[in-house]
Design a protein around this motif. Sequence first.
Motif, short mmCIF file in Angstrom:
data_model
loop_
_atom_site.label_atom_id
_atom_site.label_comp_id
_atom_site.label_asym_id
_atom_site.label_seq_id
_atom_site.Cartn_x
_atom_site.Cartn_y
_atom_site.Cartn_z
N UNK A 65 1.01 -3.89 -1.15
CA UNK A 65 0.15 -3.38 0.05
C UNK A 65 0.63 -1.89 -0.01
N UNK A 66 1.83 -1.40 -0.13
CA UNK A 66 2.28 -0.14 -0.20
C UNK A 66 1.55 0.70 -1.29
N UNK A 67 1.52 0.01 -2.39
CA UNK A 67 0.85 0.85 -3.51
C UNK A 67 -0.58 0.94 -3.40
N UNK A 68 -1.20 -0.10 -2.81
CA UNK A 68 -2.74 -0.02 -2.84
C UNK A 68 -3.18 1.08 -1.61
N UNK A 69 -2.43 1.31 -0.58
CA UNK A 69 -2.78 2.09 0.27
C UNK A 69 -2.16 3.68 -0.07
N UNK A 70 -1.28 3.55 -0.79
CA UNK A 70 -0.49 4.88 -1.18
C UNK A 70 0.36 5.17 -0.05
N UNK A 71 1.09 4.01 0.71
CA UNK A 71 1.52 4.22 2.05
C UNK A 71 3.35 4.50 1.92
N UNK A 72 3.94 5.28 2.55
CA UNK A 72 5.12 5.34 2.35
C UNK A 72 6.04 4.07 2.55
N UNK A 73 6.94 3.78 1.89
CA UNK A 73 7.56 2.41 1.94
C UNK A 73 8.51 2.24 3.14
N UNK A 74 8.81 3.45 3.70
CA UNK A 74 9.76 3.21 5.06
C UNK A 74 8.76 2.97 6.24
N UNK A 75 7.52 2.88 5.97
CA UNK A 75 6.42 2.42 7.16
C UNK A 75 6.33 1.17 7.19
N UNK A 76 6.76 0.25 8.11
CA UNK A 76 6.80 -1.14 8.01
C UNK A 76 5.35 -1.86 8.31
#
Length: 348
Positions: free
Chosen positions: A53-64
């Motif tokens: 999910x983090x990869x697909x969104x480009x989301x910082x991994x500290x954002x739960x």
Amino acid sequence: METVIERMRDGIEEAGMRRAGEILRRGGLVAFPTETVYGLGADALDEKASGKIYQAKGRPSDNPLIVHIADWEAIGKIAAEIPPGAKLLADAFWPGPLTMILKKSDAVPLATTGGLDTVAVRLPSHPVARALIRAGGGYVAAPSANTSGRPSPTTAEHVAQDMDGVIDMIIDGGSVEIGLESTIVDLTEGTPTILRPGYISREMLEGVVGRVEVDHALLSEDVNIRPKAPGMRYRHYAPRAQLVIVEGEQQRVRQRINELAAANAAEGRSTGVIGTQESRGCYANALVKSIGSRQDESSIARHLYGILREFDDSEVSVIYSESFDTPQLGQAIMNRLIKAAGHQIISV
Ligand code: TXA
Ligand code: MG
């Protein structure tokens, strides 16, 4: 990767739902409608799946991520403690647009909670969402299904704009009902505290559990006070054009926006305006979009993100928005709009 679109606008389609559940069970990603916004789902108890999910969104991994469940009983597996307030709030507002922060159990991987020892839990009311959660094993981690930094998706088309070719499946359930993300309330320390405003207002929560606080960072202009929800710290929903909110008495707001639009036109710059059914005819020299009616605040909430996306497809260089301090949803609407505007507000 090819992204399969499963159409379920008129209800659940059994075979498609079975395929969606299989994708989740083998660690894949499925976007799906909820009553708030579209979510990007993965098996919440599988750390590799959550990681995708983090990869697909480009989301910082500290954002739960929020863990979605389909039945109250499912909470026992992921929460280490269930405070009395949680049961009261669940009885009042679940299934529905409320997320509760609780102490997490060992069953929830840290990849899902961004390294925190707490977990966000939500039991959505959308029938497609609940069928998918059950088909996928009961625990679906799902942030909003947008690329990080873009407005949350309120239609399957919005999801496809950001996620086509990146995820396994999109379930198209049509337009969502509410259009703003769930209210988040933290129940892990003393007084319940709102970390993100949403459709369920402070007054509604207080009617059930007594005093409720609001995270101070949400009420402050001071950027040095860090919001407790990691996701609220990032700049969000920023449209490509500059966005400025104009607030004050409605007649004067219209007048000021028209003056600004005329000045922009004289300089060869094109202007966008976010107005309402009531005001849309009052503007000149601008591309005007109506967000909804002031007589129906839910229409304003429902169209906010879609309008920001539409302006991204237009050529305007600055957008002026009216302010929407409506009774129940005003706080949630203005929280999103002010963030999108990077706090640029003109008071008239
Ligand atoms: O309505 C919704 O809540 C939608 C739909 C899909 O259910 N989901 C959603 O997820 O808005 P997302 O990831 O876009 O926002 C989750 C927010 C973020 O601000 C995140 O930091 C916060 O919840 N959050 C998640 N777990 C948390 C925790 N353990 N403690 C504090 N904040 C948490
Ligand atoms: Mg989001």
